[in-house]
Design an enzyme around this catalytic site. Structure first.
Site, mmCIF file in Angstrom:
data_model
loop_
_atom_site.group_PDB
_atom_site.id
_atom_site.type_symbol
_atom_site.label_atom_id
_atom_site.label_comp_id
_atom_site.label_asym_id
_atom_site.label_seq_id
_atom_site.Cartn_x
_atom_site.Cartn_y
_atom_site.Cartn_z
ATOM 1 N N SER A 1 0.817 -1.216 0.000
ATOM 2 C CA SER A 1 0.000 0.000 0.000
ATOM 3 C C SER A 1 0.851 1.267 0.000
ATOM 4 C CB SER A 1 -0.943 0.000 1.202
ATOM 5 O OG SER A 1 -0.217 0.003 2.420
ATOM 6 N N ASP B 1 1.424 0.094 8.255
ATOM 7 C CA ASP B 1 2.802 -0.378 8.191
ATOM 8 C C ASP B 1 3.373 -0.159 6.785
ATOM 9 O OD1 ASP B 1 1.444 -2.227 6.716
ATOM 10 O OD2 ASP B 1 2.093 -3.971 7.844
ATOM 11 N N ASP C 1 5.591 -2.045 3.935
ATOM 12 C CA ASP C 1 6.201 -3.280 3.450
ATOM 13 C C ASP C 1 7.507 -2.926 2.767
ATOM 14 O OD1 ASP C 1 4.079 -5.038 4.226
ATOM 15 O OD2 ASP C 1 2.904 -4.248 2.566
ATOM 16 N N ASP D 1 7.332 -4.008 8.104
ATOM 17 C CA ASP D 1 7.481 -5.424 7.772
ATOM 18 C C ASP D 1 8.659 -5.527 6.814
ATOM 19 O OD1 ASP D 1 5.337 -6.029 9.319
ATOM 20 O OD2 ASP D 1 4.020 -6.668 7.692
ATOM 21 N N LYS E 1 -10.471 -0.561 -0.697
ATOM 22 C CA LYS E 1 -9.844 -1.138 0.487
ATOM 23 C C LYS E 1 -10.607 -0.745 1.748
ATOM 24 C CE LYS E 1 -5.312 -0.746 0.717
ATOM 25 N NZ LYS E 1 -4.674 -2.063 0.867
ATOM 26 N N TYR F 1 -11.485 -8.388 4.149
ATOM 27 C CA TYR F 1 -10.104 -8.013 3.830
ATOM 28 C C TYR F 1 -9.173 -8.861 4.690
ATOM 29 C CZ TYR F 1 -6.202 -4.903 2.582
ATOM 30 O OH TYR F 1 -5.025 -4.390 2.090
#
Length: 638
Positions: free
Chosen positions: A107, A118, A120, A187, A246, A255
């Site tokens: 995202s 968070d 990624d 993450d 989303k 989701y």
């Protein structure tokens, strides 16, 4: 921050949304190339205002802070790789020349991350860095030696005062390091390339050469994200539409890739395909067409953004792209949504019959509401976007639920254990689906404020159960014991890192007996309770539930009070015969409406201790409170 990459170059060059004016994107011709009308422009403006009002956009200050965190993380991993290089026998000059790059995906890279989401990230290292040894500190596979802590990324992060909630999961499907760095959730995936230097982008398929499966999956997260951005006609329009999709999917409880719904990549691909089919449309039109197209979609026909490549010429890479003609396992997929980067994969392989049914129901609901909004806009009537994005009525929809409590003795163990169990919950859903005369509806939200456990030591999930017993079936009970035991003794028993304090308790619960954490989450669920139960729930939520108030709400001599009195005496006397003495109740109570249509009354034990919840060797006084059975269902030994 020169070496911090935003991702690969994608399928068609730089990230710019398509390859040229008028060039077709996708595997078919567009459905419509019409431009927006006045109504479309007005509704799109209202939709964006609504999304801003919901707090879905990151502030400029928050965005700058995230960029600073990524720059610090890049410097940290660069220093770490230099230490590893020196430990591998390189000279100072050689170690100084080693490079590492941080790429973002998900995202954040797509540009739709809300505040506090968070990031990624993928750390791409040179080939002499070993993920197991140098990231997680495992012994070297060749020599068996354990690396010094100062050369292990996990230990370096553990000693950094800006790092909190550090958890490393080395045996996950995609090994990951989870942490909060200076207030930002990260993450972090790590992969090495079999190259002398790290390229600026990962768009070249040759970067996948000689990689293990975990490394290939890690790198493809970046490649897929950038391919999506390159396969939409307008990136900004795509982003606004995806932000709405989303938000809708999370609010409606669909989701979650782990529980058999759709994750962020799948929703992005579905949205991108609608952008391809309506290349000149605005977000409100794309949102409307999203629901209309996918309501009519004939699953399992796949959703594709581009033609898939089944292999590279003169390549020795043994990668298996998604191909239902060749792979029997791919033919079993119910809702294939295919990633656009080589090797093409199905991003929705976890979808089950139950979750597909729920997704289709929600899409049909969304289509109906968007048609109503467009009708109101055409008539220039007042309209409201909020009903489209209302919270799911999951906790008002069923009479019967299964509650799964996943717990451990400390916070770090709980995170690891919950991550493993959550990844296996889809197997429980599959087992329940195979039980005759029952419809299953998993809810993807995890509840972390279970009052029966210490803070941060338990996650709770719920599954809704709808009996569907035909009227001509004489036996009016449903036994899901085998389904639960199969899950507990199969997938959950396979984790070698499980310790004695890592527990999973499964209990049936009626809607009227849902715990306070659920009622605090869904205020409408509390309003749907009978008046007396609603009063008790409200007292508990505001902290006024006392022994005196409970006695006041229970008439003297009532069956409930008598039952509790017997239980209290049994505990005081340590009398197991009294404690296990069953009482009976008529299951027709509270079965109004169509939720239990066709189910006759049966007598089942009202209270019973679930065997798995008993502490071995513990006296009765230390055993947990008994769980109440779900009427019209039989639960044994779980």
């Amino acid at each position: 921050m020169d070496n911090v990459g935003s991702g690969g170059g994608g399928m068609t060059g730089g990230v710019g949304g398509g390859s040229g004016v008028g060039e077709r994107l996708g595997v078919t011709e567009p459905i419509s190339t019409a431009g927006p009308s006045a109504v479309d422009r007005r509704l799109s403006r209202e939709l964006e205002e609504f999304l801003h009002a919901q707090g879905l956009y990151e502030s400029p200050e928050g965005q700058r802070h995230r960029e600073e965190v990524l720059a610090e993380l890049h410097d940290l991993v660069n220093d770490w790789v230099r230490k590893v290089s020196l430990a591998q026998g390189m000279t100072d000059d050689m170690a100084a020349e080693t490079s590492v790059r941080i790429f973002t995906f998900g995202s954040y890279r797509l540009g739709v991350n809300p505040p506090n989401a968070d990031i990624d990230t993928l750390c791409v290292c040179p080939r002499h860095v070993d993920r197991d040894r140098d990231v997680f500190g495992h012994p070297d596979k060749l020599t068996g030696s354990v690396p010094p802590p100062e050369n292990v990324l996990m230990e370096i992060l553990r000693g950094n005062p800006k790092v909190e909630n550090l958890v490393g999961v080395s045996d996950a499907f995609v090994p990951v390091v989870k942490m909060k760095y200076n207030g930002v959730e990260i993450d972090l995936l790590c992969s090495r390339l079999e190259m002398k230097s790290i390229p600026e982008s990962l768009n070249d398929d040759n970067v996948l050469r000689n990689l293990d499966d975990a490394a290939q999956r890690s790198i493809n997260g970046v490649r897929v994200t950038d391919a999506i951005l390159n396969l939409v006609p307008s990136v900004e329009t795509f982003r606004t539409t995806l932000r709405a999709i989303k938000f809708w999917a999370k609010r409606r409880g669909i989701y979650s890739n782990a529980l058999g719904y759709l994750g962020g990549v799948a929703w992005a691909i579905l949205t991108a395909r609608i952008c391809q089919l309506y290349p000149n449309a605005l977000p409100s039109t794309l949102l409307s067409r999203f629901f209309k197209v996918y309501e009519q979609w004939k699953w399992p026909n796949p959703v594709l953004l581009c033609h898939t490549c089944q292999g590279l010429p003169n390549s020795t890479m043994r990668l298996k792209p998604w191909n239902p003609k060749m792979n029997a396992q791919d033919r079993r997929h119910l809702m294939p949504v295919i990633t656009p980067a080589y090797p093409a994969m199905n991003s929705t392989h976890n979808v089950s019959n139950s979750t597909l049914r729920v997704i289709r129901q929600e899409i049909t609901r969304g289509n109906s509401l968007l048609e109503e909004i467009y009708d109101q806009a055409t008539r220039e009537e007042a309209r409201d976007w909020l009903p489209v994005f209302e919270f799911s009525d999951f906790f008002r929809k069923y009479k019967n639920y299964v509650q799964i409590d996943i717990s451990a003795s400390d916070s770090d163990s709980t995170k690891k254990w919950c991550g493993f169990v959550e990844s296996r919950l889809r197997h429980l859903i599959g087992s329940l689906e195979n039980t005759p005369y029952i419809t299953v509806h998993p809810f993807p939200k995890e509840f972390t404020d279970n009052s029966e456990h210490p803070p941060n030591c338990c996650e709770t999930f719920f599954i809704g159960l709808q009996p569907t017993i035909p009227k001509d079936v004489i036996k009016r009970e449903i036994d899901i014991t085998n389904a639960v035991n199969f899950w507990r003794q199969g997938p959950l028993a396979q984790w070698p890192q499980r310790s004695a304090d890592m527990l999973v308790n499964v209990r049936p619960v009626r809607r009227r007996d849902l715990p306070d954490m659920v009622l605090a989450f869904d205020k409408h669920a509390r309003e749907a309770l009978p008046k007396k139960k609603r009063k008790e729930a409200t007292q508990s939520l505001i902290g006024n539930d006392t022994e005196e108030s409970v006695k006041r709400d229970r008439p003297e001599g009532s069956e409930v009070e008598e039952s509790d009195t017997k239980r209290t005496k049994a505990v005081e006397k340590n009398d197991e015969s009294l404690l296990n003495a069953p009482t009976t109740t008529n299951s027709s109570e509270g079965t109004e409406g169509n939720e239990t249509k066709g189910i006759s009354s049966v007598k089942v034990p009202k209270k019973r201790i679930l065997d798995d919840e008993l502490k071995v060797g513990a006296p009765i006084s230390e055993r947990p409170v008994r769980s109440e059975f779900i009427p019209c269902m039989t639960f044994r030994c779980f």
